[in-house]
Each structure stands twice: as C-alpha cells, then as structure tokens.
Write an enzyme that holds these catalytic residues in place. Structure first.
Site, PDB file in Angstrom:
ATOM      1  NE  ARG A 289      44.289  47.184  37.044  1.00 59.96           N
ATOM      2  CZ  ARG A 289      44.405  47.660  38.278  1.00 59.96           C
ATOM      3  NH1 ARG A 289      44.852  46.867  39.229  1.00 59.96           N
ATOM      4  NH2 ARG A 289      44.075  48.898  38.567  1.00 59.96           N
TER       5      ARG A 289
ATOM      6  CD  GLU B 264      40.055  39.235  38.792  1.00 64.77           C
ATOM      7  OE1 GLU B 264      39.342  40.194  39.178  1.00 64.77           O
ATOM      8  OE2 GLU B 264      41.272  39.194  38.979  1.00 64.77           O
TER       9      GLU B 264
ATOM     10  CG  HIS C  98      41.020  41.300  42.215  1.00 64.64           C
ATOM     11  ND1 HIS C  98      40.751  41.620  40.923  1.00 64.64           N
ATOM     12  CD2 HIS C  98      41.722  42.348  42.721  1.00 64.64           C
ATOM     13  CE1 HIS C  98      41.265  42.821  40.637  1.00 64.64           C
ATOM     14  NE2 HIS C  98      41.868  43.265  41.727  1.00 64.64           N
TER      15      HIS C  98
END
Length: 200
Positions: A117, A146, A165
């Site tokens: 994270r 993001e 990601h």
C-alpha cells in the site's frame, strides 16, 4: 540490486555494463509484515540464499520461525536489511510506518520495495532519501495518489523501478474477480446470496 533501470538505459544508448550490481545471496531480507504474502516473499528470499528477518506489530518469534524468518525489532530490521520489503494492510497504525527516521536507520546500500500500500511509506521522505542517496534504491508499485500524476517527484528519483500498481493486474486474477462477481450477482438475483453479510 542489479540497477536494472540504469543498465537498461545505458544499453539502449549504446553503453555496456556501466555499474556493478549486487547479488542477493548472503544478503539480508527484511520483511515488514509476515502474513500471507510476506511469508511467500520470505521463502523467495531464502531460495536466493538470503537471511530473512521480519517485524510487525503482532509478529511472534514462533510465527516468524514457521515462515523461515527471525523476528527482530523494527529498528534492528532497518539497520540490518539489505532489502526491506513491505507487506502490511493499511490502517491508522500502519500509515506512514516507514518515514524519515526509518530511512536514516537503513544502510546506504539498502533498497526498499513496496508492493503493498502506497501510504505505508511517507512518500516525501522516500523521495528525499533517494535524492540524497541515503538509500540505494526503491522498487515501488503502489503510490499515495493513483494514477501517478505527470511530473510527480518520484518519477525523477534515482535508481527506482516504478510500476503502475501491477501486483494484482494479471489475467488469472481478473478471471477470478469477475467470476466471483458474476456468481454473487446470480446468487443475489436467485435470492440465494453467495455470502451472508454480518453486522458487526
């Protein structure tokens, strides 16, 4: 550890082997979090011949030993690890768990990897540590914001491997997610939910 971004860029520019890298064998892997994914990463580190140490707020020596690691304090992990890798859920307790003081404890030759994270790491402190070469590099797959906005300072940070990601973005995972979603909708429409929601 092998300085892949720098080496690849040099190769594309017509240069060859511009810097020495480091091997993993004999180095220390520090797992911050040793749950399902952290324990798998610990096994990968061991397969490369790394010594594996671990810390989390609830980790016991027995749980660490079962995963092939040695439980240590957070301070010891940061001081000894050549690679620090994060595997924690995001909570009020874990947000910013790696900050400026933690980067100061790390070896200047160490790298940090975060595929868990983004907010586990104080991103400004990471960018400063990389820019001032307090640590040797970072592999980052998760970010505070993001998608990462154009011009974000991490994009210019030296010796980083940055990915958007991608940790969970595989065909196999998407097949499982969508199959589960279809199953849940079909169960709901049939009046037979796949999982009961519990209050609490």
């Amino acid at each position: 550890m092998r300085r892949i971004p720098e080496q690849e860029a040099a190769l594309r520019e017509g240069r060859w082997q511009v810097r020495l890298g480091n091997t993993l064998e004999g180095k220390t892997l520090g797992c911050v979090g040793l749950g399902n994914l952290g324990s798998r990463v610990a096994r990968v580190g061991a397969a490369f011949g790394m010594k594996v140490i671990a810390w989390s707020q609830n980790l016991t020596p027995e749980k660490a030993e079962a995963a092939g690691a040695t439980a240590v304090s957070k301070e010891q992990l940061l001081a000894e690890a050549d690679v620090v890798t994060l595997h924690l859920i995001l909570s009020d307790r874990s947000r910013g768990i790696i900050g400026a003081a933690d980067f100061a404890r790390m070896k200047s030759s160490a790298v940090i990897v975060n595929t868990s994270r983004g907010p586990l790491i104080d991103q400004a402190a990471l960018i400063t540590a990389l820019g001032e070469r307090r640590i040797a590099g970072a592999g980052i797959d998760v970010f505070d914001t993001e998608p990462l906005p154009p011009g974000h300072p991490i994009l210019a940070a030296p010796n980083t491997v940055l990915t958007p990601h991608l940790g969970y973005v595989t065909e196999e995972n998407y097949r499982a997610y969508f199959a589960g979603a279809v199953e849940a909708v079909a169960g709901y429409l049939a009046g037979k939910p796949v999982r009961e929601l519990r209050a609490g």
